[in-house]
Design an enzyme around this catalytic site. Structure first.
Site, PDB file in Angstrom:
ATOM      1  N   PRO A  42       0.778  -1.240   0.000  1.00 44.06           N
ATOM      2  CA  PRO A  42       0.000   0.000   0.000  1.00 44.06           C
ATOM      3  C   PRO A  42       0.812   1.295   0.000  1.00 44.06           C
ATOM      4  O   PRO A  42       0.267   2.350  -0.349  1.00 44.06           O
ATOM      5  CB  PRO A  42      -0.823  -0.102   1.287  1.00 44.06           C
ATOM      6  CG  PRO A  42      -0.052  -1.028   2.170  1.00 44.06           C
ATOM      7  CD  PRO A  42       0.607  -2.006   1.246  1.00 44.06           C
ATOM      8  N   LYS A  62      -1.055   3.031  -4.749  1.00 41.22           N
ATOM      9  CA  LYS A  62      -1.113   2.905  -6.209  1.00 41.22           C
ATOM     10  C   LYS A  62      -2.198   1.975  -6.742  1.00 41.22           C
ATOM     11  O   LYS A  62      -2.469   1.978  -7.947  1.00 41.22           O
ATOM     12  CB  LYS A  62       0.241   2.397  -6.718  1.00 41.22           C
ATOM     13  CG  LYS A  62       1.342   3.422  -6.592  1.00 41.22           C
ATOM     14  CD  LYS A  62       1.050   4.608  -7.479  1.00 41.22           C
ATOM     15  CE  LYS A  62       2.118   5.661  -7.417  1.00 41.22           C
ATOM     16  NZ  LYS A  62       1.652   6.950  -7.948  1.00 41.22           N
TER      17      LYS A  62
END
Ligand code: DHB
Length: 390
Positions: A292, A296
């Protein structure tokens, strides 16, 4: 048996944006989602949209509420050794900016847009089999099992979905990395403590200060992958956040407040190549997962379906298969760039399992470099705001 042109499995950002792009091209689709509408509209996920993602959503009429309600950011802060260092993303990345807007808010907008077209979107419709030779999706809805015939299947049903799992073993090369960390995420009813996101490197582990609105803060703590949530009462969470986000500045204070939601998410990198099997095309998390750090996932999903919609259009308009054939390679170029960036951000910012002192010195060296060299900061910035869409 029903028939459509494109069967879309999964009503997350990938499936819903694809459905809309196809609708604008006059192409029929049926979207199948195994959860209820309430479930997908409430699931709290990340909330950072790249410049190019917002441009695309805007161009296709999906961003009206987003433009009214979003927060626009022009930088982030990297905090280490008690000192914050701002990276002026917009200035370094040719004027490109970031949008803070919760993924579930975007999903609400996408669902409303789909329903407004009058085209089918079925909730609580669980796909049980996907066949890519004679493209067919078998699914159960309202207790009835049905077959949906189509020309093309878009597998947008996430990492655990049936689409990728239906592809025979050995047909795909799988690239994978697990990380010895997870993120404990909380949504708190309190004013953000800073105008921008803070990525904090700390000897006790990574922490992230983010936000959703002027009243809602989003925070994350690095924890172990098997971390039991019930060992994290609210007071422990706030105590740990205060420690990891602390800084030498005497004016700094972390605002706290009621915690509205908390969850632990594992971290992994995962890519399949090719993102296709016959007439089944995988998009978003069904084809790749990034850790994370850098937020993206959603952006990559939107980039995939932009490529896929254009390829499907060429297929229907000119009987062309070349863009469908190029789909996987076109997407994977971006996927691997983003994989590298997410892995790099993760590696730079997370405490290793054993607190290895050599790794710690490398991380600090990288943090000092990226916050003191314009060349290094520019590289971070152009990846963070997002490279141009394919
Ligand atoms: C958020 C999530 C991320 O993974 C990140 O890098 C930045 C922000 C968020 O949920 O706000």
């Amino acid at each position: 048996m029903t028939r459509t042109q494109v069967a879309i499995v999964g009503a997350g950002p990938a499936g819903l944006v694809l459905a809309h792009l196809l609708h604008l091209r006059g192409i029929d689709s049926v979207v199948l989602e195994r959860h209820t509408r309430e479930h997908v509209e409430r699931r709290i996920l990340a909330g950072v949209l790249e410049h190019g993602t917002v441009e695309l959503l805007t161009a296709v009429g999906l961003a009206d509420r987003l433009h009214r309600e979003r927060m626009v950011h022009h930088g982030i802060e990297l905090l280490f050794e008690g000192v914050g260092h701002r990276i002026p993303l917009t200035e370094l990345a040719g004027g490109r900016e970031l949008t803070i807007y919760g993924q579930h808010e975007l999903v609400k907008d996408l669902i409303a847009a789909r329903l407004a077209t009058g085209r089918p979107l079925l909730f609580s419709a669980e796909a049980s089999a996907v066949s890519s030779d004679e493209p067919t999706v078998t699914f159960t809805h309202n207790g009835q099992t049905q077959e949906l015939r189509c020309d093309i299947i878009a597998g947008c049903d996430g990492y655990h979905g049936v689409s990728r799992q239906s592809i025979p073993d050995g047909a795909l090369t799988v690239y994978e990395r697990e990380y010895p960390h997870a993120w404990l995420g909380v949504l708190a009813q309190t004013k953000p403590s800073s105008d921008e996101l803070i990525y904090a490197y700390h000897d006790r582990g990574f922490a992230l200060h983010s936000m959703r609105s002027p009243e809602i803060t989003r925070l994350y703590l690095q924890v172990r992958p098997d971390e039991p949530l019930d060992e994290w009462p609210d007071e422990r969470i706030w105590g740990e956040l205060r420690t990891r986000l602390d800084r030498a500045d005497p004016g700094w204070r972390l605002h706290d407040g009621p915690i509205l939601e908390k969850s632990v998410a594992a971290m992994r990198s995962f890519v399949v190549d090719p993102m296709r099997h016959g007439r089944l095309f995988l998009a978003g998390d069904a084809a790749h997962i990034v850790p994370p750090t850098g937020a993206k996932g959603l952006n990559l999903a939107v980039a995939d379906v932009k490529v896929l919609a254009e390829a499907i259009q060429a297929f229907y308009e000119g009987g062309r298969e070349d863009l469908l054939d190029a789909y996987s390679a076109t997407c994977l170029g971006r996927v691997w760039r983003v994989q590298h960036f997410s892995w790099w951000m993760t590696s730079m910012l997370h405490r290793t399992d054993d607190g290895d002192p050599f790794t710690r010195q490398l991380q600090l060296s990288q943090l000092r470099y990226v916050t003191s060299s314009t060349a290094a900061a520019t590289s971070l910035a152009e990846n963070y705001v997002g490279l141009p869409l394919p």
